[in-house]
Design a protein around this motif. Sequence first.
Motif, PDB file in Angstrom:
ATOM      1  N   LEU A 279       3.291  -8.731  10.703  1.00 37.98           N
ATOM      2  CA  LEU A 279       3.118  -7.461  11.615  1.00 37.98           C
ATOM      3  C   LEU A 279       4.353  -6.604  11.465  1.00 37.98           C
ATOM      4  N   PHE A 280       5.410  -7.343  11.462  1.00 38.61           N
ATOM      5  CA  PHE A 280       6.790  -6.512  11.085  1.00 38.61           C
ATOM      6  C   PHE A 280       6.725  -5.560   9.708  1.00 38.61           C
TER       7      PHE A 280
ATOM      8  N   VAL B  19       5.951  -0.726   6.454  1.00 40.47           N
ATOM      9  CA  VAL B  19       5.324  -0.043   5.577  1.00 40.47           C
ATOM     10  C   VAL B  19       4.714   1.278   5.940  1.00 40.47           C
ATOM     11  N   GLU B  20       3.964   1.365   7.206  1.00 37.09           N
ATOM     12  CA  GLU B  20       3.216   2.331   7.575  1.00 37.09           C
ATOM     13  C   GLU B  20       4.287   3.477   7.779  1.00 37.09           C
TER      14      GLU B  20
ATOM     15  N   GLY C  33      -1.984  -1.970   5.772  1.00 39.67           N
ATOM     16  CA  GLY C  33      -2.280  -1.267   7.072  1.00 39.67           C
ATOM     17  C   GLY C  33      -2.855  -0.020   6.537  1.00 39.67           C
ATOM     18  N   THR C  34      -2.300   1.185   6.720  1.00 41.02           N
ATOM     19  CA  THR C  34      -2.921   2.535   6.443  1.00 41.02           C
ATOM     20  C   THR C  34      -2.119   3.043   5.147  1.00 41.02           C
TER      21      THR C  34
ATOM     22  N   ILE D  43      -1.681  -7.769   1.952  1.00 43.90           N
ATOM     23  CA  ILE D  43      -2.770  -6.624   1.258  1.00 43.90           C
ATOM     24  C   ILE D  43      -3.888  -6.848   2.033  1.00 43.90           C
ATOM     25  N   ARG D  44      -4.573  -5.647   2.164  1.00 45.73           N
ATOM     26  CA  ARG D  44      -5.998  -5.529   2.627  1.00 45.73           C
ATOM     27  C   ARG D  44      -6.838  -5.359   1.428  1.00 45.73           C
ATOM     28  N   ALA D  45      -6.419  -4.532   0.713  1.00 47.24           N
ATOM     29  CA  ALA D  45      -7.125  -4.259  -0.834  1.00 47.24           C
ATOM     30  C   ALA D  45      -6.216  -3.835  -1.832  1.00 47.24           C
TER      31      ALA D  45
END
Lengths: 307, 952
Positions: A11-12, A17-18, A221-222, A236-238
Amino acid sequence: MEVQISDDEKLFLIHGVESDLRNDGRSCEDFRPMILERGVLSGTNGSCRVQLGQTTDVLAGIKLELESFDTIAYPKPRQPIYFHVDFTANASTQFAGKGGDQYGEEVAAAFHAAYSRSLDFIPNLSKTLVAEGYRWKINMDVSILQWAGSFPDAISLAVIGALSDLEIPEVEVAPDDGGKVSVVLKRPRHGGNMRDEEVPVEMWKLDVTKCPLLLTVSKIGTANLVDCCPEEESCIRAQLLVGISQNPEEEKYDVTCVKQLGGGLLEMESVLEMIELAQKATKGIYEALAKRLKTEERRKPGHSFLL
Amino acid sequence: MDLNVKQSGIHSCILHTSYFKNRSGKVYKRAAERYLRTDLPCGLSECVACKDFGKNPLLKKENPTGNALIPGRHVLIVDSTSLIRFYDLFDSELLRNIIITQTVWEGVKAKAVPAYKKMNSLCYETSQDRFHVFMNEFHFETFSEQPRFEDLSRGEELLTTTAIWLASHWKNVTPVVLVCDEESKERIGKHFGHVLHLKEYIQNIEDPGKQGLLDQMAAYESSGSGNEKQLFEEHISHDKIMEGIANGTIKRGTFSVSRENYREASVIIDDQLNSWFITGTHCNRSVNGDVVAVQLLPESEWTCPEKKIRLRDVEEYVTTADDMGNDDDVADEPAAKKAKRNTVPTAKVVGIIKRNWRQYCGMLLPSQVKGARRHLFCPAERLIPRIRIETEQADVLSQQRIVVAIDHWPRDSRYPLGHYVRSIGEMGSRETENEVLLLEHDIPHAPFSEAVLDCLPREEWEPDLNDNRGMMPRVDLRHLTICSVDPLGCTDIDDALHCKQIGDDLFEVGVHIADVTHFVRPGTAIDDEAALRGTTVYLCDRRIDMLPCLLSSNLCSLRGEEERYAFSCIWTMTSSADIQSVKYHKSLIKSKAALTYEKAQEIIDDPKEQNDVAQGLRGLMKLSKVLNARRTGNGALTLASSEVRFDMDWESRTPKKVMEKQHLDTHSMVEEFMLLANISVAEKILQEYPDCALLRRHPVPLKESYKPLVEAARHRGFEIIVESGKGLADSLNRCVDAKNPMLNRLLRMLTTRCMTQAVYFSAGTVPVPQYQHFGLACPIYTHFTSPIRRYADVIVHRLLAAAIGADDIQSGLLNQSGCTKVCANINYRHKQAQYAGRASVQLNVVRYFKGKVETCEGFVMGVRNNGIQVFVPKYGLESIIVLQPGSDTVVDVEEMSVKVNGVAVIKELEPVTVRISVNEKNQQRPRVELQLMKPAIPGLSTDFDLSSSIGI
């Protein structure tokens, strides 16, 4: 590589990164320092080692092969570069034995796709077809020595490096029995007193300025990131593998392939954003690469890169 | 070196890369580190800096004489071309203080083995202190990967760099570079002052001895052009060949190498047996037996056969053959062109249509270079060229007979390249040599398979008269007095005879042939095997049967006092042998006696013998004389052969003594009736099956082919008429010389050699007039009488049985193309069996003469430019005695004689006395050697065996 981090740490990392601040101090569009070195394996016809930071380490070597083929089965010129990617067990214990084989094949397939039009973007590559039925086959063997994220980026740099290092012997073609030809190495200077084998052979090199880079762009994240380290990769999400080739005439960067790595869903909009980021990042890399290839001083013999 | 401890003498390390292409066409890069050193001796004896580094022989002894072109003291640096071309010059003491650089050393080693051997012995084996090898490629001052003089060749560059460094290293001694090529001199001259042409240097030596060197040089200059890389022209493509054949510029034919001269060959290009002559490199990598495409050369390039005996082992005897293939083959090519007179159509091979390569037996030639990997393989068959193979186990293989296969023959290689297949066994052992013989002649000799043996009847088989296969019943002839006449020890008796007076001046004569086809049914495994083997092969110490022993020596063999099935051919004829009628049928017979030729002769000659057998034999004998007279009257030829037979010691299987074939009347008696049977059967089957009967023909030879015979007879004062068979037979009969009783037989032998062999063929495949058998002077002929040992007879039996209704017509029997296929195979097997038989005799001659020496009479069969062919009738041995050119000995090929001081001492067909012994100088290859005893001629030395197809 397996990284064990807790949810809170993730989360940190994501929040950081965001807000364009990564744990190691880079921003999202920053690469780790790259070290590129050619001519590292004297037994090969061309070789290159690329390090990203101190942790991702890739070695590419080329073995040339004079291949005869059936002109009826293959009437059209074919792409002569063949990739083989090998994950050493040093990079991760999960690659021990045959562990890395499937993964290696996947990556090699991606490079085959990116280089499928190599005859177009390497202008003098067609010269590898030395005569009817004879061609130079370029076997590109890549070894992943250390793995800490973004290895496709490193491989693509190492491949370009090795191709630029590749020296191909000039040949002379003489007619032989039954309408076939015999291919002889071209030695422009006469031997005179020496054994023929010892007389230097004339060599030529490939023009690699338009070879594609393959960059990994990740969504955490975004935010979109380039050159992720292992901790980041676990969040990583993708991830997309984007192949980009320089088009110096039009000062453009063409996308040659896009491939999703791993799972995850992406919206079309995100994909476009990620490609855009890749194109932006590529420009800098191409410039740095061109400079390096021009100015690199070769190691003197007797100085191994391992020292 | 960053992280290295400075070591003794190492100056630096460079990476040395080279590229090369291996035999299979792969390109390799070789990368190696090379450590350049500071402690290599320059070679000059007075050099203080180098005195601790090694032996420095140069200028220990001053150049004995000065040289006008070089002021003061000097050392010579030679290039490799000089060494390769003029290596013999360096024997001279006039050339001393010479530096051979490492580059030159390696270059010479790779390019010319004879020069390398000479160089090696000059530098290291004779301690003359004339040469020094300078390790220029390891010296830090003289070697660099980067080119220093771009306009020079790499070799010249390294030579120049060395010279320049030596010049600065030595203060008052001049290094002089010697080359033997003007352009090279000019190029190097731009960078280094003291470059001389080797000739120039020698010319300016201030010593009268130089003239000798210059003469030597001149001799070499004329001989050698530089090594051309590609030795042979390329073969044109298949399409082009087909195109050429279609428009007639290219002919196809089988390539056959001359038995006398391996550099010459001929190709028969049409049905009229016209042939084109091919010589030297025009053979373009063809191997004996290949089907090749040939193209006629322009008439200005036609040549004629050299009339010189060239066998590889002869040349080897005269000069030691060279392993690495730098021998003189091409250099003395023009010799053939001297005799421009009787040129023949000469052609060149432009392509290979079909290779006839197989696996070859033979042995490795002893290698000149120790521990070499590349070796030359010498095939047992002398028509096959040497083959280059690579092996690591040469030491082991050198004592064995091995099998080698050819892989390919590249354009730049003098020899075909091959690989080792397997070893047959220890050289010289009886089993191995027999095995080689059988393999070489492609004779199937494995034991019969299970499937074949399953086709055999039980051993306790009994004849059964009711066991009929066709409409025509088997006739019981057990009451007739039938007997067989065969050589001693014969177990496969396939013919028996009877003769009975049945009326006033009327005789019944029967020929009874073993009924093999009763047991060997078409389409069975045993039939397939027999068809493959084609014939039984007789070696001196072994017989390889066409049919399993149970049939050949028992159930089919017409043994005495046993009931056997037969195929009978029965004539009624008058006492003047006029045939009244003939009938054919299958029969059951019981031979009253199995006689030998000698025994039969005894019975006929002994008036006390009055039983049925004796009476029958006498009747047969009388009739056979009439038949023989009639046949000879028609122009049948009596030919002679050189065959002999060995009396074997069957225990040790070694030859005890040699027997010439003795001729008895009973031989011709049996022969006449066999011929009669064959002719009768031929007529019958041809009448019944005019387009698929299996017949045998002997082509009428071309008049030109009699040339050697006519010539030889003319020198002896006889005329040979070759217009017809009758004329030939009569004129041969007239050739009798009271002083030389052998003359007639020798001429008959020559006659045999002028003719082609008789062949089997299917009726309908050639025009009817060509059906004739020339030697026997009959219009048609076939083989019917030996079905146990010949497959042709088996087919003829089936045809005849079908024709008379004694057996079913089996499928595939009445088929012309099938018949042609069978003929092709049996013709081939037949020929191979003959060769194998002869080779076996030769093998045993060698074994027989081991440890023996015998002097006996021989006859000159031919005179060639460099030797004479001698035939020893007693042993059927034919060899060459090589003639070394002597001062007063002259060979006159036109007159076929050897003259000493103008007097002909050896003439063709004249007797000479020779001593026969086995030459065991070469342990691997003992061979029979002839030495001329009388007339004694200086310069006539040993022989080489020509009569066998295998050089043992």
